[in-house]
Design a protein around this motif. Sequence first.
Motif, PDB file in Angstrom:
ATOM      1  N   LEU A  28       0.788  -1.370  -0.137  1.00  0.00           N
ATOM      2  CA  LEU A  28       0.092  -0.068  -0.018  1.00  0.00           C
ATOM      3  C   LEU A  28       0.801   1.210   0.048  1.00  0.00           C
ATOM      4  O   LEU A  28       0.364   2.361  -0.135  1.00  0.00           O
ATOM      5  CB  LEU A  28      -1.021   0.013   1.175  1.00  0.00           C
ATOM      6  CG  LEU A  28      -1.763  -1.295   1.544  1.00  0.00           C
ATOM      7  CD1 LEU A  28      -2.593  -0.873   2.788  1.00  0.00           C
ATOM      8  CD2 LEU A  28      -2.516  -1.498   0.367  1.00  0.00           C
ATOM      9  N   SER A  29       2.170   1.286   0.212  1.00  0.00           N
ATOM     10  CA  SER A  29       2.924   2.276   0.251  1.00  0.00           C
ATOM     11  C   SER A  29       3.018   3.173  -0.786  1.00  0.00           C
ATOM     12  O   SER A  29       3.490   2.841  -1.837  1.00  0.00           O
ATOM     13  CB  SER A  29       4.396   1.953   0.981  1.00  0.00           C
ATOM     14  OG  SER A  29       5.193   2.983   1.115  1.00  0.00           O
ATOM     15  N   ARG A  30       2.792   4.446  -0.510  1.00  0.00           N
ATOM     16  CA  ARG A  30       3.205   5.666  -1.647  1.00  0.00           C
ATOM     17  C   ARG A  30       4.150   6.603  -0.907  1.00  0.00           C
ATOM     18  O   ARG A  30       4.245   7.703  -1.470  1.00  0.00           O
ATOM     19  CB  ARG A  30       1.952   6.180  -2.111  1.00  0.00           C
ATOM     20  CG  ARG A  30       1.102   4.941  -2.880  1.00  0.00           C
ATOM     21  CD  ARG A  30       1.995   4.557  -4.047  1.00  0.00           C
ATOM     22  NE  ARG A  30       1.144   3.723  -5.058  1.00  0.00           N
ATOM     23  CZ  ARG A  30       0.910   2.405  -4.780  1.00  0.00           C
ATOM     24  NH1 ARG A  30       1.585   1.998  -3.815  1.00  0.00           N
ATOM     25  NH2 ARG A  30       0.302   1.849  -5.588  1.00  0.00           N
ATOM     26  N   GLY A  31       4.641   6.243   0.456  1.00  0.00           N
ATOM     27  CA  GLY A  31       5.709   7.205   0.986  1.00  0.00           C
ATOM     28  C   GLY A  31       6.994   6.857   0.409  1.00  0.00           C
ATOM     29  O   GLY A  31       7.019   5.787  -0.311  1.00  0.00           O
ATOM     30  N   LEU A  32       7.982   7.714   0.934  1.00  0.00           N
ATOM     31  CA  LEU A  32       9.226   7.415   0.493  1.00  0.00           C
ATOM     32  C   LEU A  32      10.100   7.065   1.603  1.00  0.00           C
ATOM     33  O   LEU A  32      10.342   7.771   2.561  1.00  0.00           O
ATOM     34  CB  LEU A  32      10.099   8.537  -0.252  1.00  0.00           C
ATOM     35  CG  LEU A  32      11.386   8.602  -0.650  1.00  0.00           C
ATOM     36  CD1 LEU A  32      11.501   7.576  -1.682  1.00  0.00           C
ATOM     37  CD2 LEU A  32      11.948  10.131  -0.935  1.00  0.00           C
ATOM     38  N   PHE A  77      -9.172  10.035  -1.806  1.00  0.00           N
ATOM     39  CA  PHE A  77      -9.041  11.253  -2.309  1.00  0.00           C
ATOM     40  C   PHE A  77      -7.482  11.431  -2.955  1.00  0.00           C
ATOM     41  O   PHE A  77      -6.993  12.309  -3.600  1.00  0.00           O
ATOM     42  CB  PHE A  77      -8.932  12.272  -1.185  1.00  0.00           C
ATOM     43  CG  PHE A  77     -10.399  12.688  -0.664  1.00  0.00           C
ATOM     44  CD1 PHE A  77     -11.096  13.560  -1.758  1.00  0.00           C
ATOM     45  CD2 PHE A  77     -10.805  12.631   0.413  1.00  0.00           C
ATOM     46  CE1 PHE A  77     -12.456  13.985  -1.244  1.00  0.00           C
ATOM     47  CE2 PHE A  77     -12.002  12.856   0.845  1.00  0.00           C
ATOM     48  CZ  PHE A  77     -12.916  13.592   0.081  1.00  0.00           C
ATOM     49  N   GLY A  78      -6.841  10.350  -2.905  1.00  0.00           N
ATOM     50  CA  GLY A  78      -5.457  10.377  -3.548  1.00  0.00           C
ATOM     51  C   GLY A  78      -4.275  10.792  -2.547  1.00  0.00           C
ATOM     52  O   GLY A  78      -3.289  11.199  -3.165  1.00  0.00           O
ATOM     53  N   VAL A  79      -4.542  10.925  -1.534  1.00  0.00           N
ATOM     54  CA  VAL A  79      -3.674  11.554  -0.156  1.00  0.00           C
ATOM     55  C   VAL A  79      -2.986  10.306   0.382  1.00  0.00           C
ATOM     56  O   VAL A  79      -3.435   9.500   0.901  1.00  0.00           O
ATOM     57  CB  VAL A  79      -4.487  12.198   0.547  1.00  0.00           C
ATOM     58  CG1 VAL A  79      -3.303  12.764   1.772  1.00  0.00           C
ATOM     59  CG2 VAL A  79      -5.356  13.485  -0.031  1.00  0.00           C
ATOM     60  N   ASN A  80      -1.528  10.527  -0.015  1.00  0.00           N
ATOM     61  CA  ASN A  80      -0.731   9.337   0.743  1.00  0.00           C
ATOM     62  C   ASN A  80      -0.897   9.586   2.581  1.00  0.00           C
ATOM     63  O   ASN A  80      -0.780  10.784   3.026  1.00  0.00           O
ATOM     64  CB  ASN A  80       0.713   9.690   0.492  1.00  0.00           C
ATOM     65  CG  ASN A  80       1.014   9.702  -1.091  1.00  0.00           C
ATOM     66  OD1 ASN A  80       0.349   8.800  -1.633  1.00  0.00           O
ATOM     67  ND2 ASN A  80       1.976  10.155  -1.554  1.00  0.00           N
ATOM     68  N   ASN A  81      -0.847   8.547   3.101  1.00  0.00           N
ATOM     69  CA  ASN A  81      -0.895   8.545   4.483  1.00  0.00           C
ATOM     70  C   ASN A  81      -0.510   7.263   5.125  1.00  0.00           C
ATOM     71  O   ASN A  81      -0.335   6.254   4.702  1.00  0.00           O
ATOM     72  CB  ASN A  81      -2.415   8.664   4.869  1.00  0.00           C
ATOM     73  CG  ASN A  81      -3.458   7.644   4.605  1.00  0.00           C
ATOM     74  OD1 ASN A  81      -3.389   6.580   5.331  1.00  0.00           O
ATOM     75  ND2 ASN A  81      -3.938   7.551   3.480  1.00  0.00           N
ATOM     76  N   VAL A  82       0.076   7.414   6.414  1.00  0.00           N
ATOM     77  CA  VAL A  82       0.498   6.347   7.348  1.00  0.00           C
ATOM     78  C   VAL A  82      -0.138   6.316   8.397  1.00  0.00           C
ATOM     79  O   VAL A  82      -0.351   7.358   9.104  1.00  0.00           O
ATOM     80  CB  VAL A  82       2.091   6.585   7.414  1.00  0.00           C
ATOM     81  CG1 VAL A  82       2.734   5.555   8.247  1.00  0.00           C
ATOM     82  CG2 VAL A  82       2.902   6.642   6.173  1.00  0.00           C
ATOM     83  N   ALA A 181      -8.287  -1.727  -1.459  1.00  0.00           N
ATOM     84  CA  ALA A 181      -8.893  -0.553  -2.257  1.00  0.00           C
ATOM     85  C   ALA A 181      -8.240   0.944  -1.793  1.00  0.00           C
ATOM     86  O   ALA A 181      -8.844   1.919  -2.431  1.00  0.00           O
ATOM     87  CB  ALA A 181     -10.550  -0.457  -2.173  1.00  0.00           C
ATOM     88  N   CYS A 182      -7.176   0.673  -1.249  1.00  0.00           N
ATOM     89  CA  CYS A 182      -6.313   1.938  -0.555  1.00  0.00           C
ATOM     90  C   CYS A 182      -4.932   1.927  -0.877  1.00  0.00           C
ATOM     91  O   CYS A 182      -4.191   1.875  -0.025  1.00  0.00           O
ATOM     92  CB  CYS A 182      -6.798   2.386   0.725  1.00  0.00           C
ATOM     93  SG  CYS A 182      -8.455   2.432   1.111  1.00  0.00           S
ATOM     94  N   PRO A 183      -4.621   2.359  -2.159  1.00  0.00           N
ATOM     95  CA  PRO A 183      -3.201   2.073  -2.510  1.00  0.00           C
ATOM     96  C   PRO A 183      -2.395   3.439  -2.124  1.00  0.00           C
ATOM     97  O   PRO A 183      -1.123   3.447  -2.126  1.00  0.00           O
ATOM     98  CB  PRO A 183      -3.195   2.412  -4.234  1.00  0.00           C
ATOM     99  CG  PRO A 183      -4.629   3.053  -4.444  1.00  0.00           C
ATOM    100  CD  PRO A 183      -5.552   2.568  -3.314  1.00  0.00           C
ATOM    101  N   ASN A 184      -3.101   4.271  -1.435  1.00  0.00           N
ATOM    102  CA  ASN A 184      -2.271   5.585  -1.105  1.00  0.00           C
ATOM    103  C   ASN A 184      -2.179   5.337   0.618  1.00  0.00           C
ATOM    104  O   ASN A 184      -1.626   6.361   1.269  1.00  0.00           O
ATOM    105  CB  ASN A 184      -3.077   6.566  -1.121  1.00  0.00           C
ATOM    106  CG  ASN A 184      -2.892   6.989  -2.796  1.00  0.00           C
ATOM    107  OD1 ASN A 184      -4.199   6.725  -3.343  1.00  0.00           O
ATOM    108  ND2 ASN A 184      -2.149   7.431  -3.188  1.00  0.00           N
ATOM    109  N   SER A 185      -2.456   4.170   1.330  1.00  0.00           N
ATOM    110  CA  SER A 185      -2.406   4.082   2.665  1.00  0.00           C
ATOM    111  C   SER A 185      -1.237   3.223   3.083  1.00  0.00           C
ATOM    112  O   SER A 185      -1.013   2.137   2.449  1.00  0.00           O
ATOM    113  CB  SER A 185      -3.616   3.324   3.324  1.00  0.00           C
ATOM    114  OG  SER A 185      -4.729   4.466   3.055  1.00  0.00           O
TER     115      SER A 185
END
Length: 678
Positions: A28-32, A77-82, A181-185
């Motif tokens: 799910l990670s979209r962080g760096l 909403f397309g917002v990266n979050n952890v 369903a949450c690729p940004n989480s």
Amino acid sequence: PPPSKPAIMQGAGLSRISTALLSRLPDLSRGLLVREQRRDVHGGRAAKEEKETLRTSVAIVGGGPSGLTLSILLSKFGVNNVVVEKSETVSEHPQAHFINTRTMEIFRQLGTLEDDVQNLSPPLREWRNFRYCESVLGHMFGKIDHFDEYAESSDRLSPTRVAHLSQNRLLPLLLKELGTACPNSTLIMGENFVDLRQNSRSIEIDTINRQGQKKAILADYLVGADGAHSRVREMAGMKMEGEACLQSIMNIHFTSKSLSKALQGREAMLYFVYNPHVVGVIVSHNMEHGDFVAQIPFFPPVEKVSKYTKEYCLNLLWKAIGENLDLNIRNIKPWTMSALVANHFSTGRTFLAGDSAHLFPPAGGFGMNTGVQDAHNLAWKLAYVLNGSASSSLLHTYSEERRRVAIKNTCLSLANFEETVKVARTFGLDPQLANGVVSAISAVNQLPPFQQQVEKFANSILALGRSQTSPRSPFRPMQQLYLNNLLTQERSLRLLYPEEDIGFCYSEPEILWNGEDLPNWKKSQRSSFSPAVKVGSRFPHTILTFQDPCRNRGTCSSIDLIGDNSHCFLLLLTNARKAADLQKAMLEVQQACDYAITTVFLNCQVDELAESWNGKDLFMDADLSQLLFECKGSASDAVVIRPDGHVAEILDLSDGCSSEYLKGKFRSLGLKPRIRHQ
């Protein structure tokens, strides 16, 4: 590109259900993820220790219903979050269990979550009643059916219905949605939040796991959804106000298929038990699984937690049930009933949500529901600010709006608690009096030579109070007569509160509450609520019919239309005679700038406006005769609806509709135009 490291960073020892679930979650990670050498405080040589740093847009501390709902909404909403959750497992303790209408409407927007919750919720016959009894299987003083008129009013008020599902069964459903369903989480389990540092541009938090490994998370914003003892709240300098200890409760979680079988024909959500041996509430979480929790008042320091051994609790449960059935005690833990609200829900780049922001008595079931709705209010605001659709001033409205609701729900929960006390007083029981006696005795109890005698005396006083519930009491006929009058839907504890559930309004004056005395405030009557189109209120449930045959979607609820278009505000035209003027003005507005707004033309003919149709506008039909508009004497030609479904503005187009007029309204709502790149 996203890193190859798994997003679910989990500790050892996950429970069977969470292990099976989390093992199926995708990356799910979209962080760096980077490795940073940390310099010492003197700014000289680099420290030897390397700390892993995860960069994201929003860091969320706490993986309960509020935190997970916020993460799912942000991802949509397309917002990266952890999300950082200290537990390594999904708790088996049932905790909150009633899911109200507004929360179900939010879950309706989250994939299959609404259906999943309804499918797991027990059949209504098992939880439609509250029963007041001498024992669960013994004499019944009375019962209240909360759903005798529910079907008719429910269909009128919402496209969904309330549910009864314990938190330990809800959390896996939220995790499932997060994983599928949450690729940004990104979810990190088994790590504790330690510290935070924030400035005008970003915020950084430190975490540590049980192996001592440290991690830093650098984010634009931080949300503390870490519960009653929130460390985020403490570190950010926000404080709770109110009554920290209304009542001490011993929670006894137990399972019994024998009890479930014995209760066939007398099912209920709550059993209020009054007899000389035990006074308390038995919560039926799930009859099929035989899952129950007993909530027994206890009185520290006169009563010690150590008194509540498994053997002692087993005898209490048998007395409460009325028979010595087979029981399996799963957990025994003390809990303090509070009425607390944070003095602020935000400071700088830090926000609070859920129990970290407010704690209510459980009467009415507003705790978890208010937390989920906190997340719903905050998610779109964070998303709009982060993607440039709104100015950062929009975030200031979160604390103002949600604290107002939290105070009102605190007052309602306190009033509901008083309703339960009324029943207890019928039997001569008064928690406030009991607490006062215990406090007075406790002062003497501090003297070691007298402790044992004082504790015996205190227990005798408490037993004497309970003796008034005896069926042999000479006051029993009078008690029953008073109970018959008291146990009605309007005079006792209710389950359904439609006005507070879906009718709360962000524009109403804030209730002045000093955190101590209950303010001069009156709760609504069950039968008196009719939703209105009012600034700050949720736009009412209305059936809409699509005109555009290409969409092939037939009819839908206004609740679903808003949920499906949460990426934008809706400008809902309710006066068809203004259609041409509004369409022209909106085209001029959007020619150079791109506001996050979709126009919905109600009861207008699409072919009459086809020449200038941009293909994005929606044309729908609706019966507006049932809508009650509250707009202080002005016309109600159009309604601006926020992504969370609340009315932002009601427009009076009597003097025309120019592009400048609309842009002024949009700016006043905090919206920013996004310049089109040529």
